[in-house]
Design an enzyme around this catalytic site. Structure first.
Site, short mmCIF file in Angstrom:
data_model
loop_
_atom_site.label_atom_id
_atom_site.label_comp_id
_atom_site.label_asym_id
_atom_site.label_seq_id
_atom_site.Cartn_x
_atom_site.Cartn_y
_atom_site.Cartn_z
N HIS A 82 -16.12 64.20 21.01
CA HIS A 82 -17.01 64.23 19.91
C HIS A 82 -16.61 63.24 18.92
O HIS A 82 -15.36 62.90 18.71
CB HIS A 82 -16.92 65.49 19.12
CG HIS A 82 -17.58 65.68 17.88
ND1 HIS A 82 -18.96 65.92 17.70
CD2 HIS A 82 -17.06 65.45 16.48
CE1 HIS A 82 -19.28 65.98 16.59
NE2 HIS A 82 -18.24 65.59 15.87
N ASP A 161 -24.11 77.72 12.28
CA ASP A 161 -24.05 76.47 11.78
C ASP A 161 -25.07 75.81 11.52
O ASP A 161 -25.20 74.98 10.42
CB ASP A 161 -23.27 75.47 13.03
CG ASP A 161 -23.06 74.02 12.39
OD1 ASP A 161 -22.19 74.11 11.23
OD2 ASP A 161 -23.64 73.11 12.94
N ARG A 168 -24.87 73.46 3.05
CA ARG A 168 -24.19 72.69 2.74
C ARG A 168 -24.52 71.42 2.17
O ARG A 168 -24.21 70.68 1.21
CB ARG A 168 -23.02 72.46 3.75
CG ARG A 168 -22.22 73.60 3.98
CD ARG A 168 -21.35 73.55 5.24
NE ARG A 168 -20.48 72.33 5.23
CZ ARG A 168 -20.20 71.46 6.42
NH1 ARG A 168 -20.51 71.90 7.39
NH2 ARG A 168 -19.26 70.49 6.30
N SER A 183 -17.40 73.64 11.65
CA SER A 183 -18.87 73.32 12.07
C SER A 183 -18.82 72.51 13.30
O SER A 183 -19.49 72.88 14.35
CB SER A 183 -19.36 72.43 10.97
OG SER A 183 -20.52 71.87 11.42
N LYS A 187 -19.47 74.12 17.55
CA LYS A 187 -20.50 73.84 18.40
C LYS A 187 -19.84 73.26 19.65
O LYS A 187 -20.49 73.54 20.86
CB LYS A 187 -21.15 72.74 17.83
CG LYS A 187 -22.24 73.25 16.69
CD LYS A 187 -22.93 72.19 16.00
CE LYS A 187 -22.03 71.59 15.12
NZ LYS A 187 -22.75 70.62 14.04
N1 URA Z 1 -20.78 67.10 11.70
C1 URA Z 1 -21.01 68.19 11.76
O1 URA Z 1 -21.48 68.79 13.05
N2 URA Z 1 -20.63 69.09 10.93
C2 URA Z 1 -19.97 68.70 9.82
O2 URA Z 1 -19.71 69.48 8.93
C3 URA Z 1 -19.89 67.24 9.57
C4 URA Z 1 -20.10 66.64 10.56
#
Ligand code: URA
Length: 433
Positions: A82, A161, A168, A183, A187
């Site tokens: 990621h 999320d 947010r 977050s 995922k």
């Molecule tokens: N990327 C995400 O998936 N979530 C966040 O809160 C910030 C960046």
């Protein structure tokens, strides 16, 4: 229990328990707890922070708000990467097939670009026919056959999320480490992975502008992953100048294929290899990143990594003739060079301004409903430390119209600094966490 008691507890600096978070997040996903109470809790978390145990707990609750992909039918180790997002960051595209070609499966669920940072899904969709919206069984089939598959988030993966991130975004609660960590990790962990490599970007073109902030985020992410029994490594990498020489969707596919052919720009190739080496270690097929590097270089040289990419694109419905001949990818109607006014050495290329210019050219979105132009963007970017002559192109702009081009051209003169010093090409890897 009432939602306002939990908000009050966090507002006063208390520590939320698993049952508090279960009640609140579960209620929010079901629609029993309204946006205004979730916003208040997000703001309380923003100001009061969370302990590492609380963050791990929030991540677990969010991850289980929907389906967790069952990858147990795939016997290879499953490792993903990621990136926290940057300008010209196309690394996932060559990385996934490269790692898969070495016998580690890469189940990758990616995002779209928003603002100035690009998204892997948008880049892949510039390949005509490529479907990012596979069902979970289709995803597992591609993963089992090719060793990698790259799709978008489904409706059923981490619905908490989906809802919370949108909230947010409009309540000024995005830049909170507990909220970012939960977050991202909810995922990634829902992909059914054994290990994860995090590329935490640091610099002008990144979310985290300072080394201290990037380190805090990297530590938060790795701590949660390890608390949940996963093997996790984070690299903090530079994002002051754009990565590689292209920014924009189809243009970045061209560069990704160059990396897979072993002829990509030095920085993107180096970062792909560094991240891939960490993934091979986490996947148990290499004992150290150093020992993984020659194996990875061999897979680029032999064309095996490129073959995996072609197979994956084909199974996603994408046209593979564009990989053999990138001139068949979408091409912009207007292409203009931005030339240097003086001779000298490139002292600086501002990733943030290049990202903004690319957005104005049509390569990104300013709101989620915008349609991006796959052909728009910037190619031929010079890199810090290179010599240029007056009149030589510093970059080429690609757009659908003159209007878009002119908007972006306003930003370009400030994006490049040409001078007489001889700056070293800055290192890509800043720190390993
Ligand atoms: N990327 C995400 O998936 N979530 C966040 O809160 C910030 C960046």
């Amino acid at each position: 229990m009432l939602p306002q008691w939990i908000i009050e507890k966090k507002r006063n600096g208390g520590i939320l328990s698993e049952s508090d978070l279960d009640f609140f997040i579960g209620g929010y996903v079901r629609g029993d707890i309204p946006d205004y109470q979730m916003s208040a809790l997000a703001m309380a978390i923003y100001f009061q922070g969370m302990t590492p145990d609380e963050i791990a707990c929030l991540t677990r609750v969010m991850m289980h708000s929907g389906d967790v992909v069952d990858t147990s039918g795939i016997r290879l180790a499953k490792v993903d990467k990621h990136s926290t997002g940057g300008i010209g960051d196309k690394i996932s595209i060559p990385l996934a097939p490269l790692v898969a070609s070495c016998g580690v499966a890469v189940p990758m669920i990616s995002g779209r670009g928003l603002g100035i940072t690009g998204g892997t899904l948008d880049k892949l969709e510039s390949i005509p026919g490529y479907r990012t919206g596979l069902s979970v069984p289709e995803f597992l089939n591609v993963l089992g056959t090719c060793g990698c598959s790259m799709i978008g988030q489904t409706e059923r993966i981490v619905p908490a999320d989906r809802k919370l991130y949108a909230l947010r975004d409009v309540t000024a609660t995005v830049p909170s480490i507990p909220l970012i960590v939960s977050s991202i990790m909810s995922k990634k962990l829902a992909e059914g992975i054994d290990g994860l490599v995090l590329d935490v970007k640091c610099g002008r073109g990144a979310f985290m502008k300072t080394r201290a902030d990037a380190r805090a985020l990297a530590e938060g992410l790795t701590r949660v992953g390890r608390a949940m029994g996963k093997r996790v490594t984070a690299l903090i990498t530079a994002m002051d100048q754009p990565l590689g020489r292209t920014v924009g969707n189809a243009l970045e596919i061209v560069e990704s294929v160059e990396i897979l052919r072993g002829v990509g720009p030095e920085d993107t190739t180096q970062l792909t290899l560094l991240l891939a080496a960490e993934m091979l270690v986490l996947g148990g097929v290499a004992t150290s990143p150093e020992s993984a590097l020659p194996v990875l270089r061999g897979k680029l040289k032999s064309g095996e990594a490129l073959e995996v990419f072609k197979k994956m694109v084909s199974m996603h419905g994408g046209r593979t003739d564009v990989i053999d001949d990138p001139r068949r990818l979408p091409v912009a109607a207007v292409r203009v060079d931005h030339v240097s006014a003086s001779s000298g050495t490139v002292q600086d290329v501002d990733a943030e301004l290049i990202g903004r210019a690319s957005l104005l050219l049509g390569a990104g979105r300013t709101k989620t409903t915008d349609v991006i132009d796959p052909a728009a963007g910037i190619s031929g970017l010079v890199k810090i430390g290179e010599r240029v002559a007056a009149g030589q192109p510093l970059a080429t702009l690609h757009a659908a119209s003159r209007d878009r081009l002119e908007a972006a051209q306003q930003l370009l003169p400030q994006a490049f600094v040409i001078g007489e010093g001889t700056p070293e090409s800055p290192p890509i890897l800043l720190e390993r966490v």
